[in-house]
Design a protein around this motif. Sequence first.
Motif, short mmCIF file in Angstrom:
data_model
loop_
_atom_site.label_atom_id
_atom_site.label_comp_id
_atom_site.label_asym_id
_atom_site.label_seq_id
_atom_site.Cartn_x
_atom_site.Cartn_y
_atom_site.Cartn_z
N PHE A 60 -17.54 120.99 10.91
CA PHE A 60 -17.00 119.45 10.31
C PHE A 60 -18.37 118.75 10.18
N ILE A 61 -19.25 118.56 11.00
CA ILE A 61 -20.21 117.56 11.06
C ILE A 61 -21.19 117.93 10.18
N GLU A 62 -21.09 119.01 9.45
CA GLU A 62 -22.15 119.25 8.48
C GLU A 62 -21.86 118.53 7.11
N TYR A 63 -20.34 118.28 7.14
CA TYR A 63 -20.03 117.74 5.85
C TYR A 63 -19.41 116.00 6.00
N PHE A 64 -19.35 115.87 7.46
CA PHE A 64 -18.68 114.50 7.70
C PHE A 64 -19.57 113.97 9.04
N THR A 65 -19.47 112.72 9.28
CA THR A 65 -20.26 112.03 10.24
C THR A 65 -19.67 112.25 11.74
N GLN A 66 -20.35 112.05 12.68
CA GLN A 66 -19.82 112.49 14.00
C GLN A 66 -18.72 111.46 14.47
N LYS A 67 -18.97 110.19 13.96
CA LYS A 67 -17.86 109.06 14.26
C LYS A 67 -16.65 109.76 13.58
N GLN A 68 -16.75 110.05 12.38
CA GLN A 68 -15.37 110.76 11.76
C GLN A 68 -14.92 111.74 12.61
N LEU A 69 -15.62 112.79 13.07
CA LEU A 69 -15.00 113.74 13.93
C LEU A 69 -14.28 113.45 15.26
N LEU A 70 -14.93 112.40 15.72
CA LEU A 70 -14.39 111.52 16.93
C LEU A 70 -13.04 110.94 16.61
N SER A 71 -12.74 110.23 15.46
CA SER A 71 -11.76 109.92 14.74
C SER A 71 -10.52 110.69 14.70
N PHE A 72 -10.88 111.97 14.20
CA PHE A 72 -10.14 112.98 14.03
C PHE A 72 -9.45 113.67 15.40
N TYR A 73 -10.41 113.75 16.24
CA TYR A 73 -9.87 114.31 17.59
C TYR A 73 -8.91 113.32 18.22
N LEU A 74 -9.50 111.81 18.17
CA LEU A 74 -8.34 110.88 18.71
C LEU A 74 -7.03 110.68 18.06
N LEU A 75 -7.39 110.71 16.70
CA LEU A 75 -6.08 110.55 15.82
C LEU A 75 -5.22 111.46 15.89
N GLY A 76 -5.90 112.80 15.75
CA GLY A 76 -5.07 113.99 15.77
C GLY A 76 -4.27 114.09 17.23
N THR A 77 -4.85 113.69 18.26
CA THR A 77 -4.33 113.85 19.67
C THR A 77 -3.14 112.66 19.59
N LEU A 78 -3.28 111.66 18.95
CA LEU A 78 -2.43 110.64 18.90
C LEU A 78 -1.13 110.91 18.20
N PHE A 79 -1.34 111.65 16.85
CA PHE A 79 -0.07 112.22 16.06
C PHE A 79 0.43 113.36 16.87
N GLY A 80 -0.39 114.14 17.41
CA GLY A 80 0.20 115.31 18.15
C GLY A 80 1.10 114.83 19.16
N GLY A 81 0.83 113.81 19.86
CA GLY A 81 1.78 113.33 20.98
C GLY A 81 2.92 112.78 20.46
N ILE A 82 2.96 111.83 19.45
CA ILE A 82 4.09 111.38 18.51
C ILE A 82 4.90 112.46 18.27
N LEU A 83 4.55 113.66 17.64
CA LEU A 83 5.44 114.51 17.21
C LEU A 83 5.97 115.32 18.54
N PHE A 84 5.32 115.41 19.48
CA PHE A 84 5.61 116.01 20.68
C PHE A 84 6.87 115.43 21.18
N LEU A 85 6.70 113.83 21.32
CA LEU A 85 7.92 112.85 21.83
C LEU A 85 9.06 113.11 20.71
N LEU A 86 8.89 112.93 19.74
CA LEU A 86 9.98 113.08 18.53
C LEU A 86 10.70 114.27 18.93
#
Length: 285
Positions: A95-121
């Motif tokens: 992933f970081i060969e094509y995107f920045t490291q900050k973007q990977l962190l965003s994906f990790y955190l936001l993916g966790t957020l969306f995963g948690g939301i779908l889990f609750l639903l």
Amino acid sequence: MSFINDIKLRYKKGNIVEKLIYINLAVFILTLFINVFQGLYKGELNFVFEWFSLDDSFSSVLTKPWSIISYGFLHADFIHILMNLIVLYFIGNLFIEYFTQKQLLSFYLLGTLFGGILFLLSQNYFPLFDNESSVLVGASAGISAIFIGIATYMPNYQLKFRFIGFVKLWHLAAIWVGLDILALSGGNAGGHFAHLGGALFGFLYVKQASNKEIKIFDGISSLFTSKKTPFKKVYKTPKKKPVKSNQNTSLNQQQIDSILDKISKSGYDTLTKAEKEFLFKQGRK
């Protein structure tokens, strides 16, 4: 102390993938020690899991709002964390060969957020989970966002596997998502809903990043990424518009070719006055 200093140095020099791996390992080791000490005092539940895992009720999110992110750094057992971190290492570094490291962190955190939301639903909507209580832990939702995000960005990228050969990234992503879908009625259905939530975020984010008209997640991602660092995306080279043929230009060129052909056959002196004037004018343009 040299061992600890060596780990600190490796952490400081490591990229964001390595830092996430170190953080997850540190949290896992901490929970192991707490399990041992709480076991000695007959503790029923590890208080780290109690405070930082995601419960299946919306009311718990109000009392522990951080849990919708913090659960992504907890793991149930050694196999759980081992499998997650292996995938994070290989897919994250791709992933970081094509995107920045900050973007990977965003994906990790936001993916966790969306995963948690779908889990609750899912836990509060489907009858499958009636009269059941569960908690969510694991980095899989964040990793799914990274995996599906890079697979959406470059689906035809090929990875080589021993005894198999080259496999396209989108084939692996399809298997990854397909296994989660098939497991939705199993014992860990809530966890698989979380994986799909992260995967859905990764797919939608990369798709909207290549379409300037859609800005669904721009406000959310700005919480975790610098505004000065735009999301990298595929830039399609605009097709050159065909130059419209100008009728006058075409006629002039034909006339010039005819005059030059006449000169080559009969000489310049054979040209008429009109032809000489026309050729003179064209030469001055």
